[in-house]
Design an enzyme around this catalytic site. Structure first.
Site, PDB file in Angstrom:
ATOM      1  N   ALA A  29      51.389  99.792   6.219  1.00 21.81           N
ATOM      2  CA  ALA A  29      50.633 101.046   6.109  1.00 21.81           C
ATOM      3  C   ALA A  29      51.129 101.663   4.881  1.00 21.81           C
ATOM      4  O   ALA A  29      51.588 102.886   4.756  1.00 21.81           O
ATOM      5  CB  ALA A  29      50.760 101.911   7.281  1.00 21.81           C
ATOM      6  N   GLY A  33      53.701 106.611  -1.759  1.00 26.38           N
ATOM      7  CA  GLY A  33      55.160 106.685  -1.733  1.00 26.38           C
ATOM      8  C   GLY A  33      55.600 104.984  -2.054  1.00 26.38           C
ATOM      9  O   GLY A  33      56.373 104.779  -2.840  1.00 26.38           O
ATOM     10  N   HIS A  34      55.061 104.114  -1.363  1.00 26.94           N
ATOM     11  CA  HIS A  34      55.423 102.725  -1.445  1.00 26.94           C
ATOM     12  C   HIS A  34      54.948 102.439  -2.792  1.00 26.94           C
ATOM     13  O   HIS A  34      55.695 101.545  -3.364  1.00 26.94           O
ATOM     14  CB  HIS A  34      54.787 101.809  -0.162  1.00 26.94           C
ATOM     15  CG  HIS A  34      55.056 102.284   1.042  1.00 26.94           C
ATOM     16  ND1 HIS A  34      54.492 102.825   2.018  1.00 26.94           N
ATOM     17  CD2 HIS A  34      56.236 101.932   1.808  1.00 26.94           C
ATOM     18  CE1 HIS A  34      54.885 102.821   3.096  1.00 26.94           C
ATOM     19  NE2 HIS A  34      56.173 102.419   3.026  1.00 26.94           N
ATOM     20  N   GLN A  58      64.501  98.714  15.303  1.00 24.81           N
ATOM     21  CA  GLN A  58      64.685 100.050  14.554  1.00 24.81           C
ATOM     22  C   GLN A  58      63.907 101.181  15.444  1.00 24.81           C
ATOM     23  O   GLN A  58      64.223 102.231  15.376  1.00 24.81           O
ATOM     24  CB  GLN A  58      64.544 100.185  13.186  1.00 24.81           C
ATOM     25  CG  GLN A  58      63.332 100.080  12.714  1.00 24.81           C
ATOM     26  CD  GLN A  58      63.218  99.992  11.045  1.00 24.81           C
ATOM     27  OE1 GLN A  58      63.581  99.039  10.601  1.00 24.81           O
ATOM     28  NE2 GLN A  58      62.858 101.147  10.614  1.00 24.81           N
ATOM     29  N   GLY A 143      63.090 104.675  -0.878  1.00 24.56           N
ATOM     30  CA  GLY A 143      63.029 106.073  -1.177  1.00 24.56           C
ATOM     31  C   GLY A 143      63.939 106.997  -0.724  1.00 24.56           C
ATOM     32  O   GLY A 143      64.635 106.705   0.198  1.00 24.56           O
ATOM     33  N   LYS A 144      63.943 108.111  -1.470  1.00 26.82           N
ATOM     34  CA  LYS A 144      65.008 109.189  -1.152  1.00 26.82           C
ATOM     35  C   LYS A 144      64.647 110.073   0.266  1.00 26.82           C
ATOM     36  O   LYS A 144      65.385 110.782   0.672  1.00 26.82           O
ATOM     37  CB  LYS A 144      65.158 110.284  -2.239  1.00 26.82           C
ATOM     38  CG  LYS A 144      65.927 109.819  -3.267  1.00 26.82           C
ATOM     39  CD  LYS A 144      66.067 110.744  -4.541  1.00 26.82           C
ATOM     40  CE  LYS A 144      67.182 110.234  -5.520  1.00 26.82           C
ATOM     41  NZ  LYS A 144      66.953 111.653  -6.591  1.00 26.82           N
ATOM     42  N   GLN A 149      69.089 106.550   5.526  1.00 23.65           N
ATOM     43  CA  GLN A 149      69.064 105.065   5.718  1.00 23.65           C
ATOM     44  C   GLN A 149      69.561 104.759   4.151  1.00 23.65           C
ATOM     45  O   GLN A 149      70.055 103.682   4.144  1.00 23.65           O
ATOM     46  CB  GLN A 149      67.473 104.628   5.799  1.00 23.65           C
ATOM     47  CG  GLN A 149      67.142 103.512   5.181  1.00 23.65           C
ATOM     48  CD  GLN A 149      65.633 103.254   5.764  1.00 23.65           C
ATOM     49  OE1 GLN A 149      65.404 102.881   6.657  1.00 23.65           O
ATOM     50  NE2 GLN A 149      64.624 103.072   4.693  1.00 23.65           N
TER      51      GLN A 149
HETATM   52  O1  PAF Z   1      62.046 102.430   5.375  1.00 24.37           O
HETATM   53  C1  PAF Z   1      61.505 101.380   6.133  1.00 24.37           C
HETATM   54  O2  PAF Z   1      60.240 101.338   5.968  1.00 24.37           O
HETATM   55  C2  PAF Z   1      62.337 100.580   7.065  1.00 24.37           C
HETATM   56  O3  PAF Z   1      63.272 101.464   7.293  1.00 24.37           O
HETATM   57  C3  PAF Z   1      62.788  99.395   6.257  1.00 24.37           C
HETATM   58  C4  PAF Z   1      63.595  99.610   5.249  1.00 24.37           C
HETATM   59  C5  PAF Z   1      61.524  98.720   5.650  1.00 24.37           C
HETATM   60  C6  PAF Z   1      63.495  98.462   7.380  1.00 24.37           C
HETATM   61  O4  PAF Z   1      62.659  98.128   8.315  1.00 24.37           O
END
Ligand code: PAF
Length: 272
Positions: A29, A33-34, A58, A143-144, A149
């Site tokens: 998605a 940002g990505h 997660q 990302g910050k 994380q």
């Molecule tokens: O930030 C995310 O999108 C997820 O936590 C990651 C780092 C891809 C791990 O599934």
């Protein structure tokens, strides 16, 4: 651009690469940002690998794993446009076998995000470590916005002596200030409008800090005033190692906010 599905395909590709590898792990998605992470990886490395994998471990059982937006075809087009070399899109059964050795995230993973989402960071570290093992990146981009994380992954890499540079990347915002997130699509019109109070509260804190107000309680109070109509889950002021601090330490502090809009939790923060 090549789309890889299996471990073998990715391992074969990785064996053939002798130059620098930039890796951007995502759950798909893809939004701006990505894209900014991918562009930075493209600028700084010979080969860019993006993974797209909605990682089940997660998500808590009560969370949005099934509803999480999946846009595989659009994501592939975005990666192609960003000149990604390889997209890794495995199935769940490819990434997880029945005999898993679970990774246990450190105690700091049970504060803030980890308090609301116990076990979330165990799942994040589990999948990131697997992906690091497969892609063996020179540089990995995060990302910050997901600051906790980012901090836990940085610690993991340090503690396990992994030869990977973790590159923190700036938060990308909509024109009106809302931090970009794949979960923003869950917001209705009213929630979307109200969500702006989150970044407004952070800008208020930044402006007070600019006037030398460094006391965490005062800053939190003023931020709460700005967000008085929201369901604020937490405001936290921490140092870059995620210890709560009584006073802002300039260039070493993060102010974090999480607010709830129905079932959607929005995270935002500023690094000061
Ligand atoms: O930030 C995310 O999108 C997820 O936590 C990651 C780092 C891809 C791990 O599934």
């Amino acid at each position: 651009m090549k789309v890889l599905k299996t471990i073998e395909e990715l391992q074969n590709v990785r064996k053939s690469i002798t130059s620098t590898v930039g890796f951007v792990p995502t759950m798909g998605a893809l939004h701006d940002g990505h894209i900014s992470l991918i562009k930075q990886a493209r600028n700084e490395n010979d080969i860019v690998i993006v993974s797209i994998f909605v990682n089940p471990t997660q998500f808590l059982p009560t969370e949005d794993l099934d509803a999480y937006p999946r846009k595989d075809e659009a994501d592939k087009r975005i990666c192609e446009m960003c000149k990604v070399d390889y997209v890794f899109m495995p199935e769940i059964s490819t990434m997880y076998t029945s005999e898993e050795v679970l990774i246990k995230a450190p105690n700091k993973s049970y504060i803030l995000e980890g308090r609301t989402r116990p076990g979330h960071f165990d799942g994040v570290l589990q999948i990131v470590l697997k992906l690091f093992g497969l892609t063996q990146p020179t540089n990995a981009y995060f990302g910050k916005k997901d600051a906790q994380q980012l901090s836990l992954i940085t610690q993991m890499v340090r503690n396990l002596f992994l030869p990977i540079n973790i590159i923190p990347c700036e938060i990308i915002r909509e024109a009106d200030g809302l931090a970009m997130s794949s979960r923003n699509v869950y917001l209705n019109e009213v929630q979307r409008k109200d969500s702006l109070l989150i970044c407004k509260s952070l800008y208020t804190a930044a402006s007070l800090i600019g006037k030398n107000e460094l006391n965490s309680n005062v800053l939190k109070q003023r931020m709460n005033d700005v967000m008085s109509t929201l369901d604020v889950e937490y405001i936290a002021i921490v140092d870059r190692d995620f210890n709560e601090i009584e006073n802002i330490e300039l260039k070493n502090s993060i102010i974090l906010v999480v607010a709830r809009f129905g079932n959607t939790r929005l995270l935002d923060n500023i690094w000061v």
